[in-house]
Scaffold this active site. Sequence first.
Site, short mmCIF file in Angstrom:
data_model
loop_
_atom_site.label_atom_id
_atom_site.label_comp_id
_atom_site.label_asym_id
_atom_site.label_seq_id
_atom_site.Cartn_x
_atom_site.Cartn_y
_atom_site.Cartn_z
N CYS A 34 0.78 -1.12 0.00
CA CYS A 34 -0.13 0.01 0.07
C CYS A 34 0.84 1.11 0.04
O CYS A 34 0.38 2.44 0.14
CB CYS A 34 -1.09 0.07 1.02
SG CYS A 34 -0.40 -0.12 2.58
N CYS A 103 -1.75 8.21 7.09
CA CYS A 103 -0.31 8.34 7.25
C CYS A 103 -0.03 8.49 8.77
O CYS A 103 0.58 8.25 9.39
CB CYS A 103 0.47 9.37 6.54
SG CYS A 103 0.30 9.06 4.81
#
Lengths: 142, 395
Positions: A34, A103
């Site tokens: 990913c 993130c």
Amino acid sequence: MLYSEKVMDHFQNPRNLGKMENADGIGEVGNAKCGDIMKMYIKVEDGIITDVKFNTFGCGSAIATSSMATELVKGKPITEAVKLTNQAVVEALDGLPTQKIHCSVLAEEAIKAAVKDYYDRNGICYDEKDLAPAPECPCCHG
Amino acid sequence: MYVYADNAATTAMSKTAIRAMEPYYDTLYGNPSSLHSVGQRAAEALEAARAKVASCLGAKPEEIYFTSGGSEADNQAIRSAALVGARKGKRHIISTAFEHHAVLHTLKKLEREGFEVTLLGVGSQGLVKVEDVAAAIREDTALVTIMYANNEVGTIQPIAEIGALCREKGIPFHTDAVQAVGHLAIDVERDQIDMLSLSAHKFHGPKGVGALYCRKGLPLLPFIEGGAQERNRRAGTENLAGIAGLAAALEEANVNLERNAAHITALRDKLIDGLSQIPHARLNGDREHRLPGNVSFCFEGIEGESLLLLLDAKGVAASSGSACTSGSLDPSHVLLALGLPHEVAHGSLRLSLSEYNTMEEMDHILKVVPEVVSYLRDISPVWEDLEKGVKTHVI
């Protein structure tokens, strides 16, 4: 601009970057499929995180959130570091675009994974749910 | 030094195109549909632009329809051919897995409306095989739509052979030639193309204007309802300044085609040779059948968005097919269609050149790209293992 000035600053001049020899705890989260992996190292003395380092494979915000997360826990008692939230990282960076919140979740998880590793190595008891992975991320836990 | 190397995204306008547009903002402001002389002068300019575009493609002026760009042309061509086919009971369309989204999303929508779509693979080199097209053709095939050249990896498809095959089988053949027009010598007669989409801003023309070529005799349905503009195929007052800019830019590109191609190819080859020196780097797409200006690489162990941001800071504008730049969780469908694993596709870099680029600029790119790649690998936790061969997906 896609990113705030703070994000760009931490991306271009990352704090606490690099590997650590003889770390007391190491956490690695994410996967290459990913597109982001964070690896964090902590040094612990008398219950205080005296040093922290990271290596990150990922986009600009993955690097910036890693940098900011290390700053937020450096010099703090480990009991405080485990309370780090991704929101705190986002706020400290003056915000992140919605699609990049992921993130900051990874940064929180990386710190917690390093602390968990430290606890496990030293046989320290802890509450599993304090160090549980963050809520579902469709990419990382999908 | 700041080097613009993202010409497949868009180009700087040529001075010729800018000058060609100016009159339509003040002196020649008429509506081509008006009967008075102000309008008629605009109508003459419109038809002059149409004739210019037609001659650049080997087409007839009445086969050119101006649109708002490549996406609109793709949408209209595919949708029209599908609906015309459906009237005869033909509900099957052949295309490829690495088309532009203007094509793929239109096909997706048609699938939901009951059409059947076959997306051909493009192999590891990004080339469609004519025999695969032949094998996919059915009794009920209404359309074959295959891009002239790919926007990300630059591979040029065997369009003339596909055109000949489709003509022989009596199936309409559309090509999205947005990346090819103005860069390759295109002749719709030679290539036996029935429909072709183009976009002005890919060859130093203005944004927001394009054209659809549709061969005479082939029905074309309108998708914007309204006035009788574009011979009832595309309603709305014509973007005359844009159309004049498109025609001027295309004419200029075609006149200088060979000279530009020689210059750009030399720049491209220098970059490909130089970047191939980086360890664990891979050129995406066939090297030979390639647009003059396309350079596409994957660098293992790094991610494309951080690469782009650091390159920008060091004076290089480029693009990437990584997930973080595509706005989704998956990297570009083009790189995945070439069979690249996600891990590798995340580290992609596309540099696309035009005749405005120079050799000195290539030197700059060849200086900064290895620096940035090396820095990002140094800070990447996966690089050490990749380099040692502990983990897979080392090229």
